[in-house]
Write a protein that holds these residues in place. Structure first.
Motif, short mmCIF file in Angstrom:
data_model
loop_
_atom_site.label_atom_id
_atom_site.label_comp_id
_atom_site.label_asym_id
_atom_site.label_seq_id
_atom_site.Cartn_x
_atom_site.Cartn_y
_atom_site.Cartn_z
N ALA A 241 -6.51 5.57 0.37
CA ALA A 241 -5.79 4.60 -0.46
C ALA A 241 -5.97 3.21 0.11
O ALA A 241 -5.86 3.01 1.32
CB ALA A 241 -4.30 4.96 -0.51
N GLY A 242 -6.25 2.25 -0.76
CA GLY A 242 -6.45 0.87 -0.31
C GLY A 242 -5.51 -0.10 -1.02
O GLY A 242 -5.33 -0.01 -2.23
N PHE A 243 -4.93 -1.01 -0.25
CA PHE A 243 -4.02 -2.02 -0.80
C PHE A 243 -4.36 -3.38 -0.22
O PHE A 243 -4.75 -3.48 0.95
CB PHE A 243 -2.57 -1.69 -0.43
CG PHE A 243 -2.03 -0.43 -1.03
CD1 PHE A 243 -1.27 -0.45 -2.19
CD2 PHE A 243 -2.29 0.80 -0.44
CE1 PHE A 243 -0.77 0.71 -2.74
CE2 PHE A 243 -1.80 1.98 -0.98
CZ PHE A 243 -1.05 1.93 -2.14
N PRO A 244 -4.18 -4.46 -0.98
CA PRO A 244 -4.36 -5.80 -0.40
C PRO A 244 -3.26 -6.08 0.63
O PRO A 244 -2.18 -5.49 0.57
CB PRO A 244 -4.24 -6.72 -1.62
CG PRO A 244 -3.48 -5.94 -2.64
CD PRO A 244 -3.85 -4.50 -2.41
N GLU A 245 -3.55 -6.97 1.54
CA GLU A 245 -2.66 -7.22 2.66
C GLU A 245 -1.25 -7.62 2.22
O GLU A 245 -0.25 -7.16 2.79
CB GLU A 245 -3.26 -8.31 3.56
CG GLU A 245 -2.51 -8.53 4.87
CD GLU A 245 -2.52 -7.29 5.77
OE1 GLU A 245 -1.53 -7.10 6.52
OE2 GLU A 245 -3.49 -6.53 5.72
N HIS A 246 -1.14 -8.48 1.19
CA HIS A 246 0.20 -8.95 0.79
C HIS A 246 1.05 -7.81 0.25
O HIS A 246 2.28 -7.80 0.40
CB HIS A 246 0.08 -10.06 -0.27
CG HIS A 246 -0.43 -9.61 -1.59
ND1 HIS A 246 -1.77 -9.54 -1.90
CD2 HIS A 246 0.22 -9.20 -2.72
CE1 HIS A 246 -1.93 -9.12 -3.15
NE2 HIS A 246 -0.73 -8.90 -3.66
N SER A 247 0.42 -6.82 -0.36
CA SER A 247 1.15 -5.66 -0.86
C SER A 247 1.56 -4.75 0.29
O SER A 247 2.66 -4.20 0.31
CB SER A 247 0.28 -4.90 -1.87
OG SER A 247 1.01 -3.88 -2.49
#
Length: 400
Positions: A241-247
């Protein structure tokens, strides 16, 4: 009065996407949920269409059966919390209806697939995991698997980004917190192995997204991929699973504050788990003006063809779609569920029983439907669902 589809969990994020998409396509629908926070507004917008709302508690199987009997429909699209998927399957069996849902944890998925003979006996079809991943990813694996004599390993996952550092709920917050805090499992050398959260992290450059770190989580594909393809030699399956840093910062903050806990607390006489508070609260959050998302759903397959090692990278790019800006990249889940439900209704999927998508959904036909919704499918960097139409590379890669 007969309706084309019944949508359970219709007041949630995916239920709203499914309801809107079906109404835009001219279908009649019954929407049902325990809450009526946002669906009321959507139905007002389509007040001249054939659509109604019914309150339902999915903890009560008899209540589900009663609703389904009155619907006159033959297909249920279940967008509710995964913990009620088995209840919905039991209700569909009781009233002889087809069903698709968005997926469950491995243990629940196993229970659903074990109902295969029962659905076959009544001549109906049930498909679990009909969203993005699981869903689109499963069909991409089915497509790729046909190009191998033997499979060895499959990595599957997602990466996404937005054009501003603003937290917008990516999908089910409850599921996200579970994925971040539960010990993930994987299939390694044909054996089930358990790891610690965030123990395995990888970074890669994703088409349309750019560089992003992804971490190992538990997902139903681990079970269904191995179930359907172990006889073809598959021994290793992992989900990332990948998420942007701010999330990621916001998600970790919620975990630090204890909102991931499933242990009930007494609040003014009532007992409620902290993470059960999140759904009704986060429902009230809207996407900021101008907010856009894009997602890369990917499946990396390795195996043998003609005695030589072979590798195929499948990708589905989910771009911002006009008219759906407030849903972000969550449209890939809702749209996919609609496509599979339509394919059951019109007979393009006709095999009876209980399945995951990789066992039953025809890839080429499914990919054509994704293209109609502006989703592009790639095989090793080459587009395969555009009907020969040349397209430019996705250019989202947002600059800060």
């Amino acid at each position: 009065m007969k309706y084309d589809f019944v949508i359970l969990g219709a007041d949630g994020m995916q239920g709203l996407i499914v309801a809107k998409d079906l109404l835009l396509r001219g279908y009649s629908i019954i929407t049902a949920d325990l809450y009526q926070t946002k669906i009321r507004k959507l139905l007002r917008k389509f007040k001249n269409r054939k659509a109604v709302f019914k309150r339902i508690d999915l903890r009560n199987t008899e209540e589900i059966i009663k609703l389904l009997k009155k619907s006159g429909s033959d297909v249920v699209i279940n967008c509710a919390d995964m913990y009620w998927n088995v209840n919905v399957y039991k209700a569909c069996l009781a009233v002889n209806m087809n069903c698709v849902d968005l997926g469950s944890w491995i243990e629940l998925t196993r229970q659903q697939l074990n109902m295969n003979k029962k659905f076959k006996k009544i001549g109906k079809t049930a498909i679990t995991g009909c969203g993005s991943v699981p869903g689109i990813g499963n069909v991409m694996l089915k497509y790729a698997s046909e190009k191998f004599d033997q499979l060895e390993s499959v990595d599957v996952g997602f990466a996404w980004d937005s054009n501003m550092d603003k937290f917008v709920v990516p999908f089910s917050m409850k599921s996200i917190l579970e994925e971040f805090t539960y010990d993930p499992r994987l299939v390694e050398n044909g054996q089930w192995v358990q790891r610690k959260p965030l123990e395995i992290v990888r970074e890669r450059n994703y088409r349309a997204i750019g560089k992003q770190k992804c971490f190992l989580v538990q997902h139903p594909e681990l079970f269904t991929f191995y179930k359907y393809f172990k006889d073809k030699g598959l021994k290793n399956v992992r989900f990332f699973a990948g998420f942007p840093e701010h999330s990621l910062v916001k998600i970790h903050s919620l975990i630090d504050l204890g909102f991931h806990s499933d242990k009930p607390l007494k609040i003014e006489g009532a007992k409620i788990a902290p993470f059960d508070l999140l759904a009704p609260v986060l429902k009230k959050l809207d996407s900021p003006e101008g907010y856009k998302e894009q997602e890369n759903l990917w499946v990396d397959v390795a195996g043998i063809k003609n005695s030589k090692k072979k590798r195929i990278l499948m990708e589905c790019i989910v771009p911002p779609v006009k008219g759906w800006e407030d849903s972000g990249s969550n449209i890939d889940t809702g749209f996919s569920a609609v496509i599979m439900a339509e394919m059951i209704k019109d007979g393009r999927i006709s095999q009876n029983g209980s399945f995951a998508p990789e066992a039953i959904v025809p890839p080429q036909e499914f990919f054509k439907e994704l293209w109609k919704r502006n989703f592009v499918v790639y095989e090793n960097g080459k587009t395969i669902n555009t009907g020969g139409k040349q397209i430019s590379e996705p250019q989202l890669r947002y600059s800060r």
